[in-house]
Design a protein around this motif. Structure first.
Motif, PDB file in Angstrom:
ATOM      1  N   LYS A  29      -6.041  -4.655   8.668  1.00  0.00           N
ATOM      2  CA  LYS A  29      -4.947  -5.433   8.091  1.00  0.00           C
ATOM      3  C   LYS A  29      -5.299  -6.907   8.147  1.00  0.00           C
ATOM      4  O   LYS A  29      -6.292  -7.301   8.779  1.00  0.00           O
ATOM      5  CB  LYS A  29      -3.632  -5.168   8.821  1.00  0.00           C
ATOM      6  CG  LYS A  29      -3.590  -5.598  10.281  1.00  0.00           C
ATOM      7  CD  LYS A  29      -2.262  -5.251  10.933  1.00  0.00           C
ATOM      8  CE  LYS A  29      -2.198  -5.728  12.383  1.00  0.00           C
ATOM      9  NZ  LYS A  29      -2.125  -7.183  12.502  1.00  0.00           N
ATOM     10  N   TYR A  58      -0.518  -6.643   5.724  1.00  0.00           N
ATOM     11  CA  TYR A  58      -0.770  -5.710   4.631  1.00  0.00           C
ATOM     12  C   TYR A  58      -2.164  -5.113   4.782  1.00  0.00           C
ATOM     13  O   TYR A  58      -3.068  -5.744   5.325  1.00  0.00           O
ATOM     14  CB  TYR A  58      -0.580  -6.421   3.283  1.00  0.00           C
ATOM     15  CG  TYR A  58       0.885  -6.465   2.909  1.00  0.00           C
ATOM     16  CD1 TYR A  58       1.397  -5.651   1.912  1.00  0.00           C
ATOM     17  CD2 TYR A  58       1.766  -7.285   3.595  1.00  0.00           C
ATOM     18  CE1 TYR A  58       2.747  -5.653   1.594  1.00  0.00           C
ATOM     19  CE2 TYR A  58       3.121  -7.304   3.289  1.00  0.00           C
ATOM     20  CZ  TYR A  58       3.602  -6.488   2.284  1.00  0.00           C
ATOM     21  OH  TYR A  58       4.943  -6.479   1.990  1.00  0.00           O
ATOM     22  N   MET A 114       4.766  -8.472   8.906  1.00  0.00           N
ATOM     23  CA  MET A 114       3.859  -7.322   8.904  1.00  0.00           C
ATOM     24  C   MET A 114       2.602  -7.601   8.084  1.00  0.00           C
ATOM     25  O   MET A 114       2.651  -8.193   7.000  1.00  0.00           O
ATOM     26  CB  MET A 114       4.569  -6.099   8.336  1.00  0.00           C
ATOM     27  CG  MET A 114       5.613  -5.515   9.265  1.00  0.00           C
ATOM     28  SD  MET A 114       4.894  -4.694  10.717  1.00  0.00           S
ATOM     29  CE  MET A 114       4.388  -3.129   9.994  1.00  0.00           C
ATOM     30  N   GLY A 134       2.141  -5.647  13.038  1.00  0.00           N
ATOM     31  CA  GLY A 134       1.716  -4.304  12.670  1.00  0.00           C
ATOM     32  C   GLY A 134       0.818  -3.686  13.720  1.00  0.00           C
ATOM     33  O   GLY A 134       0.449  -4.315  14.725  1.00  0.00           O
ATOM     34  N   ALA A 182       3.127 -10.732   0.019  1.00  0.00           N
ATOM     35  CA  ALA A 182       1.930 -10.002   0.440  1.00  0.00           C
ATOM     36  C   ALA A 182       0.682 -10.540  -0.232  1.00  0.00           C
ATOM     37  O   ALA A 182      -0.395 -10.598   0.368  1.00  0.00           O
ATOM     38  CB  ALA A 182       2.092  -8.516   0.109  1.00  0.00           C
ATOM     39  N   THR A 229       0.330   0.132   8.032  1.00  0.00           N
ATOM     40  CA  THR A 229      -0.008  -0.791   9.112  1.00  0.00           C
ATOM     41  C   THR A 229       1.006  -0.754  10.254  1.00  0.00           C
ATOM     42  O   THR A 229       1.105  -1.700  11.031  1.00  0.00           O
ATOM     43  CB  THR A 229      -0.129  -2.232   8.582  1.00  0.00           C
ATOM     44  OG1 THR A 229       1.131  -2.631   8.012  1.00  0.00           O
ATOM     45  CG2 THR A 229      -1.212  -2.333   7.526  1.00  0.00           C
ATOM     46  N   THR A 256       1.331   0.207   1.343  1.00  0.00           N
ATOM     47  CA  THR A 256       1.226  -1.077   2.058  1.00  0.00           C
ATOM     48  C   THR A 256       1.599  -0.951   3.532  1.00  0.00           C
ATOM     49  O   THR A 256       0.894  -0.304   4.291  1.00  0.00           O
ATOM     50  CB  THR A 256       2.058  -2.177   1.347  1.00  0.00           C
ATOM     51  OG1 THR A 256       3.432  -1.835   1.312  1.00  0.00           O
ATOM     52  CG2 THR A 256       1.552  -2.408  -0.063  1.00  0.00           C
ATOM     53  N   THR A 257       2.724  -1.538   3.957  1.00  0.00           N
ATOM     54  CA  THR A 257       2.992  -1.663   5.389  1.00  0.00           C
ATOM     55  C   THR A 257       3.369  -0.358   6.070  1.00  0.00           C
ATOM     56  O   THR A 257       3.416  -0.313   7.300  1.00  0.00           O
ATOM     57  CB  THR A 257       4.086  -2.714   5.642  1.00  0.00           C
ATOM     58  OG1 THR A 257       5.216  -2.433   4.809  1.00  0.00           O
ATOM     59  CG2 THR A 257       3.567  -4.102   5.323  1.00  0.00           C
TER      60      THR A 257
END
Length: 608
Positions: free
Chosen positions: A249, A234, A232, A255, A25, A216, A212-213
């Motif tokens: 993001k 971040y 994905m 995402g 990330a 998203t 974090t994800t």
């Protein structure tokens, strides 16, 4: 003369949600996110116990080592871009974490000014706390005999002090998850300790970034709408001086960011949205609104705040015996019955043997039969279950008793049901850690920052303010639409999305209406009593419902719902992750006129 506030927007990237999140990330955010600040959240209560144990074995450990692994490849880029880095990776040994980062920076030929925030660790003061008669804040239980860790959730202002002292990187021990992003905002915009609405908004920024994800599109109810799980994006919050921010993001990544996704995460593990108590502010999120601001961007505004209390929340962990869990697979006709009998037989045999050995009975046992047919039957899978996973979990004060059970699982491969497989060796007993939470006056803490061998005390607001509950915005009394009087029954999933999680043994379930006009129908039928009945097989605790009109949502809090919660629970889902999906199966009556506009749900097509 008052310092002029910086009005330039600040971009903050959420780089880590837990110890185990992807180390990739950081590079994504640094290379493609154009962020000014990176925040890393590594700590959970169980993590503190693990770190405490690691420090006991090695004085140079006790911190989240992944932090150094993640940063090392991008140290030069971070220094070049002057990106601030804020992290609670210090855990139980922030000085060792800082030393490891300085060593990595030296090897990379990079100069970084690294500061450490200290003062959260109360292990050396346990006797003092015991003499003061400290009780567990939820149950009223007395202090356990021994602790593995005792740490307070510090706030943002010690981190702000480190930034104002010129730090490029700030490493803390325990602090509120949202405090890192809030500190960056306070420092950048020069918000004061009394800018409560802004502090609440900044805390919401941190609350969204720290998972974090999940922010998203990860764990979104309509999972099929979310593209790119393999890459994905971040989250990045572009924040304005008045507290509003746009959530987005990293460009070109997977995402999905839409209001419903952001609303799910906004309410995630927030107990009472009108009274969310943090070290620096008491937040009220009931009037927060989320609107689409562009592709994969939403604008979030409306957070309100008021003065914080005069105490910090402190979480201690203590060792309460051992646990062991294992699984095996059973296939064929009557798989459920075969699997249940196999599990019961393993437990009965092990119980007999440990009693014969004089070790005493299990403290707790749990047998769950889980399953679907797809792995074994493929296209021939039927509605009848012909494949299950049998999960056995037990607790005992002594690891020796659980090791004895571990040796008696494999024999079921020849002594039990036909079609039994999936043995994965002998599982090992794991320690059980329980939480002990309490409040302790802020004036009793000595907080300091250390940089370049120099320690400086930090002053925070220690005003003795008790917590006073306030009602947030409530829905007006309305009658659900009935149209022409004809109704149909659908699942709640047709009207709402959901997100669930945990706080110890307390489950949180947020229900967000897909359209504002659905709120009254949901509210009339998905009551606290209805939710208690729906989850009666999991909990007999009190259920409380909170209104969140800004998000067209309800937040449910279910007491005693997770079998002890976390590492103390023997359940397959000790963190309440499945409860939102289970509640979405609840039937709801709606006017037939609504059927034409209802989401159709998953149709076999997945976003790419």
């Amino acid at each position: 003369m008052q310092k002029k506030k910086n009005l330039q927007n600040l971009r903050i990237g959420g780089a880590c949600a837990f110890w185990g999140d992807s180390n990739q990330a950081v590079q994504q955010l640094v290379e493609y996110g154009d962020v000014d600040v990176l925040v890393f959240d590594y700590l959970a209560e169980l993590t503190m116990s693990i770190l405490a144990s690691a420090r006991t074995k090695n004085a140079e450990l006790g911190y989240a080592t992944d932090f150094i692994k993640a940063l090392t490849p991008v140290l030069a880029r971070i220094a070049e871009r002057k990106t601030l880095v804020l992290s609670n990776a210090g855990g139980m040994n922030p000085q060792a974490c800082a030393a490891a980062l300085r060593k990595a920076a030296l090897a990379a030929g990079v100069t970084l000014r690294v500061a450490v925030v200290e003062g959260d660790d109360l292990m050396s003061r346990v006797d003092e706390l015991r003499s003061a008669g400290v009780k567990e804040m939820f149950s009223g239980a007395p202090m356990p005999t021994e602790f593995s860790s005792v740490n307070a959730y510090l706030g943002a202002f010690p981190v702000v002090a480190a930034l104002r002292a010129g730090a490029d990187v700030v490493i803390t021990g325990r602090c509120a998850d949202s405090a890192l992003a809030l500190a960056a905002l306070i420092h950048h915009f020069d918000w004061s300790a009394q800018d409560y609405d802004r502090l609440s908004a900044g805390s919401l920024v941190g609350h969204l970034l720290e998972c974090t994800t999940q922010t998203t599109g990860g764990l979104y109810t309509d999972w099929w709408q979310v593209p790119g799980w393999d890459d994905m994006g971040y989250p990045i919050a572009e924040c304005e001086a008045d507290g509003q921010f746009v959530l987005g993001k990293t460009p070109g990544t997977g995402g999905l960011i839409i209001p419903l996704v952001a609303a799910e995460q906004t309410l995630y593990e927030v107990t009472d949205p009108a009274n969310y108590v943090l070290p620096d502010v008491i937040c009220d999120f009931t009037a927060v609104t989320i609107t689409q601001a562009g592709e994969n961007q939403v604008r979030i505004r409306g957070a309100r705040g008021r003065a914080p209390t005069g105490t910090y929340k402190v979480s201690g962990t203590w060792h309460d015996g051992f646990r062991l869990a294992t699984t095996l697979t059973v296939a064929g006709d009557h798989a459920i019955e075969k699997g249940r009998r196999a599990g019961q037989s393993i437990l009965a045999r092990a119980r007999r043997l440990i009693l014969q050995a004089g070790l005493g009975d299990f403290t707790e046992t749990n047998l769950e039969v889980l399953g679907s047919e797809e792995p074994s039957y493929g296209a021939q899978a039927s509605a009848a279950t012909r494949e299950v996973v049998v999960r056995i979990a037990v607790r005992h004060p002594k690891a020796a008793a659980l090791n004895l059970l571990a040796s008696e699982i494999a024999p079921m491969g020849t002594a039990g049901a036909v079609g039994t497989t999936g043995f994965s060796g002998r599982p090992k007993a794991q320690p059980v850690y329980r939480l002990f939470s309490f409040l302790w006056p802020k004036c009793e803490f000595t907080i300091q920052i250390e940089r370049d061998g120099q320690a400086s005390p930090v002053s925070v607001d220690t005003s003795d303010r008790p917590f006073v509950h306030r009602d947030g915005d409530l829905y007006p009394a309305t009658t659900p639409a009935t149209g022409d009087g004809n109704t149909a029954t659908v699942s709640l999933a047709a009207l709402a999305v959901a997100r669930s999680g945990d706080k110890g043994d307390v489950a949180h379930v947020a229900i967000i209406a897909r359209k504002p006009e659905y709120v009254a129908a949901i509210g009339a039928q998905i009551t606290a009593r209805a939710v208690a009945h729906w989850f009666a097989h999991l909990s007999t605790g009190v259920v409380t419902r909170f209104d969140v009109p800004g998000l067209h949502a309800y937040n449910f809090i279910i007491q005693e719902a997770l079998g002890g919660g976390g590492a103390a629970s023997l359940r397959n889902d000790p963190l309440g992750k499945t409860l939102g999906q289970i509640l979405l199966s609840h039937p709801v009556r709606i006017p037939t006129a609504w059927l034409a506009g209802i989401e159709t749900g998953y149709t076999g097509t997945i976003a790419s």
